[in-house]
Design a protein around this motif. Sequence first.
Motif, PDB file in Angstrom:
ATOM      1  N   ILE A 276      13.998  14.452  29.821  1.00 38.06           N
ATOM      2  CA  ILE A 276      13.814  14.652  31.260  1.00 38.06           C
ATOM      3  C   ILE A 276      13.247  16.037  31.543  1.00 38.06           C
ATOM      4  O   ILE A 276      12.352  16.213  32.386  1.00 38.06           O
ATOM      5  N   ALA A 277      13.750  17.030  30.842  1.00 39.93           N
ATOM      6  CA  ALA A 277      13.246  18.390  31.050  1.00 39.93           C
ATOM      7  C   ALA A 277      11.774  18.506  30.667  1.00 39.93           C
ATOM      8  O   ALA A 277      10.985  19.166  31.351  1.00 39.93           O
ATOM      9  N   ILE A 278      11.382  17.825  29.581  1.00 41.30           N
ATOM     10  CA  ILE A 278       9.977  17.884  29.160  1.00 41.30           C
ATOM     11  C   ILE A 278       9.071  17.206  30.188  1.00 41.30           C
ATOM     12  O   ILE A 278       8.006  17.718  30.549  1.00 41.30           O
ATOM     13  N   VAL A 279       9.505  16.018  30.702  1.00 33.49           N
ATOM     14  CA  VAL A 279       8.691  15.301  31.692  1.00 33.49           C
ATOM     15  C   VAL A 279       8.552  16.110  32.972  1.00 33.49           C
ATOM     16  O   VAL A 279       7.456  16.220  33.552  1.00 33.49           O
ATOM     17  N   LEU A 280       9.657  16.687  33.448  1.00 33.22           N
ATOM     18  CA  LEU A 280       9.588  17.493  34.668  1.00 33.22           C
ATOM     19  C   LEU A 280       8.675  18.700  34.483  1.00 33.22           C
ATOM     20  O   LEU A 280       7.900  19.052  35.380  1.00 33.22           O
ATOM     21  N   SER A 281       8.751  19.331  33.353  1.00 35.87           N
ATOM     22  CA  SER A 281       7.881  20.483  33.099  1.00 35.87           C
ATOM     23  C   SER A 281       6.417  20.066  33.103  1.00 35.87           C
ATOM     24  O   SER A 281       5.556  20.760  33.655  1.00 35.87           O
ATOM     25  N   PHE A 282       6.122  18.902  32.515  1.00 37.00           N
ATOM     26  CA  PHE A 282       4.744  18.412  32.484  1.00 37.00           C
ATOM     27  C   PHE A 282       4.234  18.116  33.892  1.00 37.00           C
ATOM     28  O   PHE A 282       3.095  18.451  34.250  1.00 37.00           O
ATOM     29  N   LEU A 283       5.081  17.488  34.723  1.00 35.17           N
ATOM     30  CA  LEU A 283       4.680  17.193  36.102  1.00 35.17           C
ATOM     31  C   LEU A 283       4.451  18.459  36.904  1.00 35.17           C
ATOM     32  O   LEU A 283       3.508  18.556  37.710  1.00 35.17           O
ATOM     33  N   ILE A 284       5.287  19.447  36.714  1.00 31.47           N
ATOM     34  CA  ILE A 284       5.117  20.713  37.444  1.00 31.47           C
ATOM     35  C   ILE A 284       3.812  21.376  37.058  1.00 31.47           C
ATOM     36  O   ILE A 284       3.087  21.919  37.900  1.00 31.47           O
ATOM     37  N   ILE A 285       3.477  21.326  35.785  1.00 34.11           N
ATOM     38  CA  ILE A 285       2.215  21.933  35.338  1.00 34.11           C
ATOM     39  C   ILE A 285       1.019  21.216  35.957  1.00 34.11           C
ATOM     40  O   ILE A 285       0.051  21.840  36.410  1.00 34.11           O
ATOM     41  N   ILE A 286       1.077  19.856  36.014  1.00 32.21           N
ATOM     42  CA  ILE A 286      -0.019  19.098  36.610  1.00 32.21           C
ATOM     43  C   ILE A 286      -0.168  19.423  38.093  1.00 32.21           C
ATOM     44  O   ILE A 286      -1.282  19.631  38.608  1.00 32.21           O
ATOM     45  N   MET A 287       0.944  19.469  38.823  1.00 32.47           N
ATOM     46  CA  MET A 287       0.880  19.785  40.252  1.00 32.47           C
ATOM     47  C   MET A 287       0.333  21.181  40.484  1.00 32.47           C
ATOM     48  O   MET A 287      -0.473  21.416  41.391  1.00 32.47           O
ATOM     49  N   PHE A 288       0.736  22.105  39.687  1.00 30.91           N
ATOM     50  CA  PHE A 288       0.253  23.477  39.834  1.00 30.91           C
ATOM     51  C   PHE A 288      -1.254  23.554  39.582  1.00 30.91           C
ATOM     52  O   PHE A 288      -1.995  24.222  40.309  1.00 30.91           O
ATOM     53  N   ALA A 289      -1.724  22.823  38.557  1.00 30.09           N
ATOM     54  CA  ALA A 289      -3.164  22.817  38.281  1.00 30.09           C
ATOM     55  C   ALA A 289      -3.941  22.160  39.414  1.00 30.09           C
ATOM     56  O   ALA A 289      -5.035  22.603  39.781  1.00 30.09           O
ATOM     57  N   ALA A 290      -3.377  21.071  40.014  1.00 33.61           N
ATOM     58  CA  ALA A 290      -4.056  20.401  41.118  1.00 33.61           C
ATOM     59  C   ALA A 290      -4.163  21.308  42.336  1.00 33.61           C
ATOM     60  O   ALA A 290      -5.192  21.349  43.022  1.00 33.61           O
ATOM     61  N   VAL A 291      -3.111  22.046  42.638  1.00 31.81           N
ATOM     62  CA  VAL A 291      -3.145  22.968  43.786  1.00 31.81           C
ATOM     63  C   VAL A 291      -4.194  24.049  43.575  1.00 31.81           C
ATOM     64  O   VAL A 291      -4.968  24.385  44.480  1.00 31.81           O
ATOM     65  N   ILE A 292      -4.259  24.584  42.374  1.00 30.84           N
ATOM     66  CA  ILE A 292      -5.259  25.620  42.096  1.00 30.84           C
ATOM     67  C   ILE A 292      -6.670  25.064  42.234  1.00 30.84           C
ATOM     68  O   ILE A 292      -7.569  25.699  42.789  1.00 30.84           O
ATOM     69  N   TYR A 293      -6.884  23.804  41.754  1.00 29.01           N
ATOM     70  CA  TYR A 293      -8.211  23.203  41.841  1.00 29.01           C
ATOM     71  C   TYR A 293      -8.616  22.994  43.305  1.00 29.01           C
ATOM     72  O   TYR A 293      -9.759  23.251  43.689  1.00 29.01           O
TER      73      TYR A 293
END
Length: 319
Positions: free
Chosen positions: A237-254
Amino acid sequence: MKAGADMEIAGKAVCVFMLLTIIRLRRTEGINRVSAHLGHSTVMTCRNETNITMVTWKTSPKAGRQCTLSYLIDSNKTEKINCSHRINWRSRPDWDHALEIQQVEMADEGNYTCEVVNADGNFHNPYHLTVLATHTHLPPSWYSAVSPRMALYCDDHGNPVCEAETEKPAAEISWVPQSNSTPRADSHSNGTVTVLSRFAARSSDGKNATCIVSHTTLNEAKSIDCSSPHRYLILCIAIVLSFLIIIMFAAVIYCLKLHGYRFCRKTKPPDIVPTYPLQDDTVEVEPYTTYVQKENAIYNSVSDLTLRQNLPQGQSPAT
């Protein structure tokens, strides 16, 4: 021929190995093991030989500094190098070569060697000193209320770890099922020693283990299971949440990079086309019109005059 040479080499190798083993065993058996209680005194004697010319004690403790005590019989002279005031001859070195350590400390634990020199050669008498911290033998000034303890837990990799802190000597740790790990012992200044053993099973699924601690002041056994499925579920669960947070952060920056100029760039005011009043245009056009009309009138007059001149006499130009 070759097989015989190989057999001879193998026989020599076996003989050398056996000789080294015997020498090592003799050296090990020659060490005198003594123990002393923390805060008390201990004495180590030296072998008696005839026609002695020099006696030397060399100390090599684990934590303290090395020191040397020497006595030259011919000149009746003693020498002391880097030795504490607690380490000295038990009495007069000319007739008693024993070494005495007063108020033994934990730093005194280690190796001690007496070397005797005479006409026949040098003779060594080695000792290994172990300092014990049993509270019933300690004076009040050295007493420390350290109770034995045992701890069993799982490390970051899911392996059982057993830890025992007791007075010297160190506790013994064993595992069920059997572990092939080597315990590690650390001595402390208060006379205690901590033994740590990490369970290493022969099979990869051996996470359920029992630790058994054996000591004069502590005999205890505890079990632990480090293969709980909840541990891996939380990790996933911790790995999946970390992956989702990274994707959201990259989308906001884009998105900010794609549309950011609309929010940040200053808008340029539109160009203003100057407007002139209608009256001004009329004023500017009227002189030009008057000028054209005058030119036309002059041109017509010139044309008429030229035409009259070119016609025969008495004929007038047609209108």
